[in-house]
Design an enzyme around this catalytic site. Structure first.
Site, PDB file in Angstrom:
ATOM      1  N   LYS A  79       0.737  -1.037   0.114  1.00  0.00           N
ATOM      2  CA  LYS A  79       0.178  -0.020  -0.163  1.00  0.00           C
ATOM      3  C   LYS A  79       0.923   1.232   0.003  1.00  0.00           C
ATOM      4  CE  LYS A  79      -3.868   1.945   2.682  1.00  0.00           C
ATOM      5  NZ  LYS A  79      -4.872   1.564   3.874  1.00  0.00           N
ATOM      6  N   SER A 153      -9.484   1.557   3.588  1.00  0.00           N
ATOM      7  CA  SER A 153      -8.452   2.359   2.387  1.00  0.00           C
ATOM      8  C   SER A 153      -7.448   1.610   1.466  1.00  0.00           C
ATOM      9  CB  SER A 153      -7.977   3.408   3.051  1.00  0.00           C
ATOM     10  OG  SER A 153      -6.771   2.832   4.275  1.00  0.00           O
ATOM     11  N   SER A 177      -9.577  -0.825   7.519  1.00  0.00           N
ATOM     12  CA  SER A 177      -9.033  -0.762   6.012  1.00  0.00           C
ATOM     13  C   SER A 177      -8.430  -2.126   5.400  1.00  0.00           C
ATOM     14  CB  SER A 177      -7.928   0.273   5.919  1.00  0.00           C
ATOM     15  OG  SER A 177      -8.771   1.556   6.033  1.00  0.00           O
TER      16      SER A 177
END
Length: 630
Positions: A79, A153, A177
């Site tokens: 990420k 997210s 997330s």
């Protein structure tokens, strides 16, 4: 690249089998890029390593050795709020971008374990959101149905794994997330205990609540990744030294709380059916299920975005908001800017309120070992999000927003396959900090019993076993796991016998109780966890004993012997007596000398048991012997 006539699944077990059979890491990297091209979703990755850089990573691995490097050649994605040297970190905000000089601590550990970083993935900007839509880059498409949001997210990280582009990925999890995108993309999403994985090198969302999370196709793969990156980091003030072991001697007879009818709230009817099946599966495995009141947990959740913790998010980007507010996504800006109306007095009031609610929640948890909750109330469509960007996001966090505020660990797991007509369903197992092993063991049982092909793949269930395979030893012999069954998490680097918790006992096993072997369940069902794969001192002989099934080895001390491959497991002391009561003659418990001269309790064989046995010392271990027969 195929196996059994199908696309090669990128699970750790299957890739390591392919490597043992002669596939090269360069060929796997080529396949990664081919899959990226076939998926053709420009929203998944923000940055990719060039192939030349990946070939340098491959060259540094040395020969295939999944014992020394348990993630050897395994491709993964990161990420883009987690630092990777050689690639910019943007947190999905180009105006915020910087070039990190070194890997984040978790990335460095995974690289040391042999994993290959492919690139950086898209996210809700500054990790603020559960929808995956708040990004200035193209939005990743949900891997199962583009009508649904991808979840956030950690959107790109989940979608990359769901398409089988990489074997696993790193996300972060503050409000959910690492679990919401897993549920929306039919994946496993492991959210470790706070501090178990270092967050050094991670752009904070709420620094006191952030965790590095793991997306994988199978629970066993997620556990294996966690075992490689869960290390105390003295340079991270939020790192905690903890052993992630089950709390109960018999994991599957845990006391599990499920929300009462009122606590389930807006759960979709189809997801309610799947949730009920998951609960029934846990009960069938011996779990004691008890309803509990989720009301105080929902009250905790409301503090995350409607209390002082918004100010913690604001602290990360305050300068950017002051100097260049248009660089921040409009929805993110509207949420984080609420902090400007929060005073220090408000912050302390919210801290006090959290303590009050946490005590109330603790009262509900006192008689429970774990919780089982839905992962999300229902899939969210892109149209629903566009109609209500904030409210729809809040609904996705119904069962996730309270978790980190209460210092719980969790793992989301699919419990209903995706049919093309109805969405998948997912539940999350939650437990106290440090009980990550308990939570993942329960999740693994659910995945084995209920889940279909993972992500958006059509890969067969045998490619996504709960546990991951490991090499049978040195020399590059074919993996014994194909003949003997799945193997649990990877060995941990370090001394011949790493330390165990005060309520555990180290136990060396040499044969049918090892990972993937027929009797391994006698260890795992009692809460055992693999510590390390190592060798004895050069003073033992190994025999294939007569009788069976299952066929068993016998280990006998002999000054003229050789080193023998063994596994050392940590067993709850409260479970040892029951376990040893079932060990038949001529096997028993003695003291084994390890390769470094230390000693550990382990299985030995009485000499009278060698009648009719065949000596197999020359194979160096039971796995290699079985592999030669296969």
């Amino acid at each position: 690249m195929s196996v059994d006539g199908n696309v090669l699944p990128f699970t750790i077990e299957t890739l390591h089998q392919a490597y043992a059979d002669g596939t090269t890491a360069a060929e796997v990297v080529d396949e990664v890029f081919a899959r990226i091209a076939r998926v053709a979703d420009p929203g998944i990755f923000i940055a990719l390593h060039p192939r030349a850089a990946l070939h340098e990573q491959i060259a540094s691995l040395g020969p295939f050795d999944p014992v020394a490097k348990p993630l050897w050649g395994i491709p993964f994605a990161v990420k883009d709020n987690i630092d990777v040297a050689g690639l910019p970190t943007t947190a999905a905000c180009p105006a915020f971008a910087y070039e990190p000089r070194e890997d984040a601590a978790a990335v460095a550990l995974l690289r040391a374990a042999g994993a290959l970083v492919i690139g950086k993935t898209n996210l809700d900007q500054f990790a603020t959101g559960l929808v995956g839509m708040r990004t200035p880059y193209p939005v990743p498409r949900n891997a199962l149905d583009p009508r649904w949001v991808p979840g956030g997210s950690s959107s790109g990280s989940a979608v990359a794994v769901a398409h089988g582009i990489v074997s696993f990925s790193l996300g972060t999890d503050t409000a959910g997330s690492g679990r919401v995108p897993a549920a929306l993309n039919n994946l496993v999403g492991l959210k470790p205990s706070l501090g178990l994985v270092s967050t050094r090198g991670v752009v904070p969302a709420c620094r006191t609540l952030d965790t590095v999370s793991i997306f994988a196709l199978a629970v066993g793969d997620a556990r294996r990744v966690l075992s490689a990156c869960a290390r105390f980091d003295a340079h991270d003030p939020f790192s905690r030294a903890m052993a992630w072991t089950p709390e109960t001697p018999d994991t599957f007879r845990a006391r599990i709380g499920i929300p009462d009818v009122a606590g389930l709230g807006p759960l979709d009817p189809a997801d309610r059916d799947a949730f009920d099946r998951a609960v029934a599966t846990l009960q069938a495995g011996g779990a004691l299920v008890r309803p509990f009141d989720l009301t105080p947990f929902h009250a905790v959740a409301s503090l995350l975005y409607h209390g002082a913790w918004v100010a913690e998010r604001h602290s990360v980007i305050a300068s950017l908001l002051a100097d260049n507010p248009d660089a921040v996504h409009p929805v993110t800006r509207s949420i984080v800017s609420r902090a400007e109306d929060i005073s220090a007095t408000d912050a302390f009031r919210d801290l006090y309120r959290l303590r009050e609610l946490a005590r109330e929640c603790a009262d509900h948890l006192e008689e429970l070992d774990a919780l089982c909750v839905p992962s999300i109330p229902a899939p969210l469509t892109v149209a629903d999000y566009e109609a209500d960007p904030v409210g729809s996001n809040d609904r996705l966090g119904t069962y996730t927003n309270f978790v980190n505020l209460l210092d719980l660990c969790g793992i989301a797991v699919p419990v209903q396959g995706f049919s093309g007509e109805r969405p998948p369903a997912s539940v999350t197992i939650l437990a106290r900090a440090g009980q990550d092993g308990l939570a993942s063991a329960l999740a693994g049982r659910l995945q084995r019993a209920l889940a279909g092909p993972p992500g958006a793949t059509d890969w067969k269930p045998h490619h996504v076993r709960e546990h991951s395979a490991a090499s049978p030893g040195a020399g590059g012999a074919a993996l014994a796991a194909r003949a003997t069954g799945p193997v649990d998490e990877a060995p941990v680097a370090g001394p011949a016998c790493p330390p165990v918790a005060t309520d555990e006992l180290a136990l060396a096993v040499v044969g049918a109780h090892m990972s993937g072997m027929p009797l391994n369940g006698e260890l795992t069902d009692r809460g055992g966890r693999l510590l390390v794969r190592t060798r004895t001192a050069a003073e033992y002989r190994l025999y294939a004993l007569a009788g069976g099934p299952p066929q068993r080895p016998g280990l006998v001390r002999d000054a003229g012997g050789a080193p023998i491959d063994i596994e050392i497991w940590a067993m709850p002391r409260s479970a040892i007596g029951d376990f040893l009561a079932g060990v038949p003659s001529p096997l028993g418990l003695g003291r084994l000398t390890l390769s470094d001269g230390s000693e550990v309790p382990g299985f030995i064989c009485e000499p009278h048991g060698l009648a009719g046995a065949r000596e197999v010392t020359s194979y160096g271990g039971w796995r290699a012997y079985l592999a030669s027969r296969a």
